[in-house]
Design an enzyme around this catalytic site. Structure first.
Site, PDB file in Angstrom:
ATOM      1  CB  CYS A  80      -0.942  -0.002   1.194  1.00 41.64           C
ATOM      2  SG  CYS A  80      -0.117  -0.223   2.777  1.00 41.64           S
ATOM      3  CG  HIS A  97      -4.302   0.759   4.316  1.00 39.85           C
ATOM      4  ND1 HIS A  97      -3.930   0.179   3.124  1.00 39.85           N
ATOM      5  CD2 HIS A  97      -5.307   1.616   4.014  1.00 39.85           C
ATOM      6  CE1 HIS A  97      -4.689   0.638   2.151  1.00 39.85           C
ATOM      7  NE2 HIS A  97      -5.535   1.530   2.663  1.00 39.85           N
ATOM      8  CG  ASN A 124      -8.023   3.218   0.509  1.00 41.40           C
ATOM      9  OD1 ASN A 124      -7.157   2.371   0.301  1.00 41.40           O
ATOM     10  ND2 ASN A 124      -8.659   3.303   1.676  1.00 41.40           N
TER      11      ASN A 124
END
Length: 355
Positions: free
Chosen positions: A6, A111, A126
């Site tokens: 991520c 994250h 995202n």
């Protein structure tokens, strides 16, 4: 997103290009680990702190693909960008409206994701979503406050971001989003749940109806089918009884006509006909009637072939009389049929009276 990369997606979404790879971020993390090791070695390589540091895993990356805030910060320094903690006292004293910023980087546990302005609109980039999520100006402050409430750390990206096609295009137009993008795997999970639910229904259908394909699960539906089958049987029985009543009426009408014409021979006692009829089954009677009609057809054909009335007389005189001990004559068969029909009526009336 693939794996736990991520941080890589967060940086590339911020810069709107494939600028960083896992290898490059790993190189930055290893460089940070080496700098920390050298600082710990200044206190002595034989010290307990140094040996403990060497035994501990890296805090800048792990095997899953996670990278620390130090790695992200050092990667952005290449582009002249700086990260400032959004809720820090130093930044809060500036009193800058979030709408006037250009981008944010958000982190919760392991994250990372980017919130950036493209053109004149804000988007949640995202990497766990199927696509970008549009955020209105009025909702931006509430969105950031909600993230802070959930435990996210928010960093303001300071500096000039590189030019990108999306920013240039959205400077001229505004977009509208009718539906929020789903999370990656959410649609697949919903389709899987639907397949499982359909499979459960199919299994229940097979349990309730293993042989037929009706697929009815309701007990009332099954009862209705049973009642329908029984009603069909009753209708068939009523049809047979109606056919029998019509045959009896036709036989009785034939009997009356025979009595009026006097064509029925009276030299055979009624009792003998009754006893003989009782011994004849319905199938045998049907067969003899068929033979009677076939014999009539043959006689008609023979009459058509006879040249004159004299030959007819010869043929009729040469026809032997039926033997008393042989087959029944045509009149006897007709009388037997009428007697059987009348006897059936009597038996039916007697049984009804007994009921």
């Amino acid at each position: 997103q693939e794996g736990s990369l991520c941080a890589q997606h967060c940086l590339n979404n911020l810069l709107q290009g494939e600028y960083f790879s896992p290898v490059e971020l790993s190189s930055i993390a290893q460089q940070l680990d080496e700098e920390e090791r050298m600082r710990m070695a200044e206190g002595g390589v034989s010290s307990e702190e140094y040996r403990t540091f060497l035994q501990q895993p890296s805090v800048n990356m792990d095997d899953s693909g996670f990278f620390s805030i130090q790695v992200i910060s050092n990667a952005l320094k290449v582009w002249g960008l700086e990260l400032i903690l959004f809720n820090s006292p130093e930044y809060q004293r500036l009193g800058i409206d979030p709408i006037n910023e250009k981008s944010f980087i958000c982190n919760y546990k392991e994250h990372w994701f980017t919130v950036r302005k493209l053109g004149k609109q804000w988007f949640n980039l995202n990497s766990l979503l199927m696509g970008p999520e549009l955020i209105s100006d009025t909702y931006l402050a509430l969105f950031l406050a909600q993230l802070q409430q959930e435990g996210y750390s928010i960093f303001v990206v300071k500096g000039d971001l590189p030019d990108c096609e999306a920013d240039q295009l959205l400077q001229m137009i505004r977009v509208q989003q009718m539906q929020r993008p789903k999370l990656i795997g959410e649609e697949a999970a919903q389709s899987r749940d639907q397949r499982l639910s359909r499979s459960d229904v199919d299994q229940a259908t097979e349990v309730n109806h293993p042989f037929d394909g009706t697929g009815m699960l309701d007990e009332d539906e099954e009862n209705f089918q049973r009642a329908l089958a029984l009603s069909r049987q009753e209708i068939d029985m009523e049809d047979e009884e109606a056919d029998l009543r019509r045959a009896i009426q036709l036989s009785m009408q034939g009997s009356r006509r025979s009595e009026l014409s006097g064509s029925v021979p009276q030299n055979v006692p009624q009792s003998s006909h009754s006893s003989h009829t009782d011994s004849i089954s319905s199938e045998e009677l049907r067969r003899r009637r068929q033979a009677y009609f076939e014999k009539q057809q043959q006689q008609l054909q023979q009459q058509d072939q006879t040249p004159n009335l004299q030959d007819k007389a010869t043929l009729s005189s040469s026809t032997p009389e039926p033997d008393a001990g042989g087959d029944m004559s045509e009149d006897d068969m007709l009388q037997a049929a009428m007697n059987m029909s009348l006897e059936s009526v009597r038996n039916h009336l007697n049984s009804e009276e007994e009921k």
